[in-house]
Design an enzyme around this catalytic site. Structure first.
Site: not given
Ligand SMILES: Nc1nc2c(c(=O)[nH]1)N[C@H]1C(S)=C(S)[C@@H](COP(=O)(O)OP(=O)(O)OC[C@H]3O[C@@H](n4cnc5c(=O)[nH]c(N)nc54)[C@H](O)[C@@H]3O)O[C@H]1N2
Ligand SMILES: Nc1nc2c(c(=O)[nH]1)N[C@H]1C(S)=C(S)[C@@H](COP(=O)(O)OP(=O)(O)OC[C@H]3O[C@@H](n4cnc5c(=O)[nH]c(N)nc54)[C@H](O)[C@@H]3O)O[C@H]1N2
Ligand SMILES: [Mo]
Length: 849
Positions: A150, A152
């Protein structure tokens, strides 16, 4: 000096002026600053999750970047692209952990993180991996290899490491994959039961319609101003233009904005929204309080509920305390749980019912224990408000993501990953059935080979993505999942490419221990991330700007050429080539199955030609490939109809012919199917369940602060943390942690202090930002700061940089989604003693170097 002057004569002039003996200086070895100012260099087009870009190459280096001309609101994040290329932690050549090189799969796994690495040749690395795959297949069978990988990764229809690693493993012998995502684990599992679709990725009511009609907009756990910086495809940031228009219109028409969130987030600040401070993970109680008020005051839309929903009677019994729990869900009851006063709960219910209201639900609150409930309850509340399918009203749960709500050309296939059946596929752009197709979309490399062979018969089992650690701990255990039973495989090997599990997964210390079950862990990475540092074999991958590819904007408005800007740094290799080389250790048949006989450029051209032919059939003109490649992009027009798209309008107009994909064809406030599963933690209707850790729980006595971990402003998760962008935000080199002034004062903490944040699961350092933007009792630390343990590999070690996932529990949402959490209870103290140095942004020391 003219631009025509060649390098050598320029050097002479420069050298002579500086009084240097020019003859000994090699022009190619020592580029002068003049080169970058005066040389024309090569400007190319490329793209990223942060936007499409023009790459500026000078002196053979990718020196800087400019935003693509079609991007009116470019994100600062693109500035990280050149910076990361030459980061000190680039992986330059293949490496093997010392203990693994000596003992292979029998090595001491507890040394992961602390062992030195040894440089090896590519040939040696390929041999090691191929031999190990063969051994694991033979000894344990295909399911023992985890290839769910998994993450990004980069954009690009060909260089999609996740699809490629699956394709390679599928051809080589098979693997275990995963389903769902850390993004939308709960919402994607629950909403098919409620509306028959995936509410995290379908088309939203278009912004022009909101701008013309909405009277009240609610950002409920949603921060679109921040999160729309990036897209799963390429963002074109059109959403910012519409948000700007919305703000301007709000002044004229007095549109009201609410932010229901423990944090006054970026979007709330932009729109000047009224902050409703809800305690984390208690929104369902708050919504139930509103629902009770709407019902008891007869403010709810009886007509909508009767005509368009099913099961309100069962829900009503629960609401009125006629169910098992005998609790009446009054606003007063809700207030005690969610911390929002009963009078405010009533005021909001009245206001939402009386105004044309759009509930914009983000995904933050579904990353929580019982995370299935908030969106189910939000849709129930929207049903009671009765505005679903009307102009400017109803609900939408994807405005904050990938330019959601932007009127866009519909496409025959929305997502370059549409055929990658590994969960992420459905995060693709939504195609509106109402809008005529004006873009052919773009496909990409498939996880499955089209070439006939034994791989075609292989069944690829899946586990829910966030259950990986539980799976490692409990091989053979049977779990309940989404109405099915599933048995955890006995995993022995993992191959990760394009993700960072040692960022994204929760409960880091538990994870480090569980990971020791893997006999072999292989990682393709561009950088020495925490994940790379836990690997036995590390292979250097190219970044997006070091290879050719093709991609599209998430809205389907553009197809972009991604032209190689510079040669790969060090020995970095494209993931595609890495996998071809591994398969060469099998046989020519496997190699052919993987490549299908096409070179990389032929693949890229084939994706374009597929779109070209589709477009031609629907009467849309596209240039031939060569012309497109030269220009760098194709633009597609947005049909007028898309601008007034209203979600669920057709259903509202005729619920019989346009029935939803649920068993009743209506919105299911009660789901017989879910009730039939008999789950303890997910009942037949939206329910308030007490989460394992929240401000009202007994754990709060010891750990009284509720931590939330939203998405970062200057990163994409962990990506770009290894660039200067981190200096825009860090406090004394640590990830910021926002604290309310009262909570800080109680602990003698001041703005700018380094603090220790801890609970029973672990401890991290952070940099205090004392602010009223976070409510009292809540602290906020963004996800994605690189894990930097003081004693690498040691379980329980202090993370000196601020990886929030050291603190968050790895306990599933419920039996339905088996999803991930992002909140926890913690305590904080001022850090005493000498502040430890940050070590994570430099490459580890190599054996013998
Ligand atoms: N506590 C907490 N944890 C969370 C979340 C949260 O809200 N709170 N959010 C969750 C969510 S929504 C997501 S989507 C995940 C994201 O988690 P990840 O998608 O695992 O996070 P990234 O940092 O985007 O990692 C992507 C990795 O791919 C590598 N990469 C980029 N391009 C290439 C390539 O061409 N080849 C290879 N081999 N590698 C490459 C980058 O260097 C990077 O290390 O985290 C989750 N974890
Ligand atoms: N700049 C930037 N943009 C991104 C990403 C990134 O890493 N960086 N990641 C992308 C990805 S993979 C994803 S999945 C999306 C994530 O999109 P979301 O999941 O919607 O984003 P978050 O920032 O995790 O949370 C949104 C809001 O939820 C609030 N929140 C947290 N817990 C609670 C709760 O219990 N109740 C309420 N009411 N609010 C709460 C947080 O304070 C925050 O303001 O964003 C995408 N966009
Ligand atoms: Mo995500």
């Amino acid at each position: 000096m003219t631009k025509k002057m060649d390098r050598r004569s320029f050097l002479k002039v420069g050298g002579a002026a500086a009084g240097v003996a020019v003859a000994t200086v090699s022009a190619t070895a020592i580029p002068l600053v003049g080169d970058s100012i005066l040389q024309d260099g090569v400007d190319g087009v490329s793209a990223s999750h942060f936007g499409a870009v023009k790459t500026k190459v000078r002196n053979g280096r990718f020196e800087s970047v400019e935003a693509f001309e079609g991007d009116s609101y470019p994100s600062t994040l693109i500035q990280g692209l050149p910076a990361r290329t030459y980061a000190q932690d680039r992986i330059l050549y293949p490496c093997v952990r010392e203990g693994y090189l000596k003992h292979g799969y029998k090595s001491d796994k507890s040394k992961r993180g602390s062992d030195k690495y040894v440089r090896v040749s590519w040939e040696k690395a390929f041999d090691l991996i191929a031999d190990e795959l063969k051994r694991v297949y033979k000894s344990y069978g295909p399911d023992a290899v985890f290839g769910g990988s998994y993450g990004w990764f980069c954009v690009g229809s060909l260089n999609n490491p996740q699809a490629l690693v699956g394709r390679m493993l599928g051809v080589a012998g098979g693997y275990t994959s995963r389903t769902l995502t850390y993004s939308t684990h709960a919402i994607r599992a629950i909403t098919p039961y409620v509306t028959g679709g995936d509410e995290s990725s379908n088309q939203q009511t278009a912004y022009p319609n909101l701008i013309a009609n909405s009277e009240c907009i609610v950002f409920w756990s949603s921060d679109p101003i921040n999160t729309n910086q990036i897209a799963w495809g390429v963002p074109d940031h059109q959403s910012y233009e519409y948000m700007k228009q919305l703000k301007a219109e709000a002044k004229k028409r007095n549109i009201k904005f609410y932010c229901i969130d423990p944090v006054y987030n970026n979007t709330a600040m932009y729109f000047g929204a009224e902050h409703i401070k809800v305690r984390p993970t208690t929104d369902v109680a708050m919504m139930l309080g509103m629902a009770h008020y709407l019902y008891s005051e007869n403010l709810y839309s009886k007509e909508f509920v009767e005509k368009y929903t099913s099961g309100f009677a069962e829900f009503k019994a629960y609401l009125l305390g006629e169910g098992e729990d005998k609790v009446i869900k009054t606003p007063e009851w809700a207030a005690k749980i969610c911390g929002v006063e009963a009078s405010v709960i009533k005021m909001l219910a009245k206001e939402f019912a009386s105004k044309r209201t759009m509930l914009m639900g983000g995904w933050g609150f579904q990353r929580a224990h019982h995370g299935e409930q908030p969106h189910w309850m939000l849709i129930t509340l929207a049903s009671m408000l009765g505005q679903i399918g009307l102009a400017g009203g109803g609900f939408g749960c994807a405005y904050h993501y990938s330019d959601g709500g932007v009127p866009a050309p519909a496409a025959a296939t929305g997502n370059p990953l549409s055929d990658v059946k590994m969960g992420n596929g459905s995060q693709g752009a939504a195609a509106s059935a109402d809008a005529p197709a004006a873009s052919p979309g773009l496909t990409g490399i498939s996880v499955n080979s089209k070439v006939d062979g034994p791989w075609k018969q292989r069944k690829i089992p899946v586990i829910p993505v966030s259950r990986i650690v539980e799976c490692l701990e409990n091989p053979g255990r049977e779990i309940l999942f989404d109405g099915k039973k599933l048995t955890y495989p006995d995993l022995k090997m993992a191959y990760w490419a394009g993700g960072n599990p040692f960022h994204h997964h929760q409960d880091r210390n538990r994870m480090i221990k569980a990971w020791q079950k893997f006999e072999t862990f292989v990682v393709n990475e561009c950088f020495w991330t925490a994940t790379a540092r836990m690997a036995d074999i590390v292979l250097p991958a190219t970044t997006e700007q070091e290879r050719n590819d093709i991609t599209k904007s998430h809205t389907n408005s553009y197809i972009f050429a991604m032209k190689k800007a510079v040669e790969p740094v060090g020995e970095a290799m494209d993931d595609f080539d890495i996998f071809v080389n591994i398969l060469r250790r099998f046989s020519a048949a496997e190699v052919l199955a993987f490549t299908e006989g096409k070179s990389k450029m032929e693949w890229i051209k084939s994706f374009y030609d597929e779109s070209y032919n589709k477009a031609k059939k629907s009467g849309v003109a596209m240039p031939a490939f060569d012309e497109f490649w030269e220009k760098g992009f194709v633009k597609f027009e947005t049909p007028e109809a898309a601008k007034n798209f209203i979600k669920y309008k057709t259903f509202r107009d005729n619920p019989v012919t346009n029935r939803l994909g649920t068993p009743s064809g209506k919105i299911e406030i009660f789901s017989k199917k879910i009730a039939g599963y008999g789950y303890k933690e997910c009942k037949g209707h939206p329910t308030w369940f007490e989460p394992m850790e929240w401000l009202g729980s007994s754990v709060a006595k010891e750990f009284p602060l509720n931590l939330v971990s939203p998405h970062p402003k200057y990163r994409l998760h962990s990506q770009l943390n290894n660039t200067w962008l981190r200096d825009l935000e860090e406090v004394q080199g640590r990830e910021p942690i926002w604290m309310h002034p009262k909570d800080a004062a109680k602990r003698g903490i001041q703005n700018g202090d380094v603090v220790r944040i801890f609970n029973k699961r672990g401890q991290v350092l952070g940099g205090a930002v004392v602010t009223e933007a976070v409510m009292e009792g809540v602290v906020r630390m963004q996800e994605g700061a690189w894990y930097d343990p003081k004693e690498p590999g040691k379980i329980g070690s202090l993370c000196v940089h601020g990886d929030v996932n050291v603190l968050i529990a790895d306990v599933p949402t419920s039996e339905l989604a088996q999803g991930n959490q992002a909140t926890a209870l913690v305590e904080i103290e001022k850090f005493k003693g000498e502040i430890p140095a940050i070590g994570i942004f430099k490459a580890p020391v190599m054996k013998g170097m």
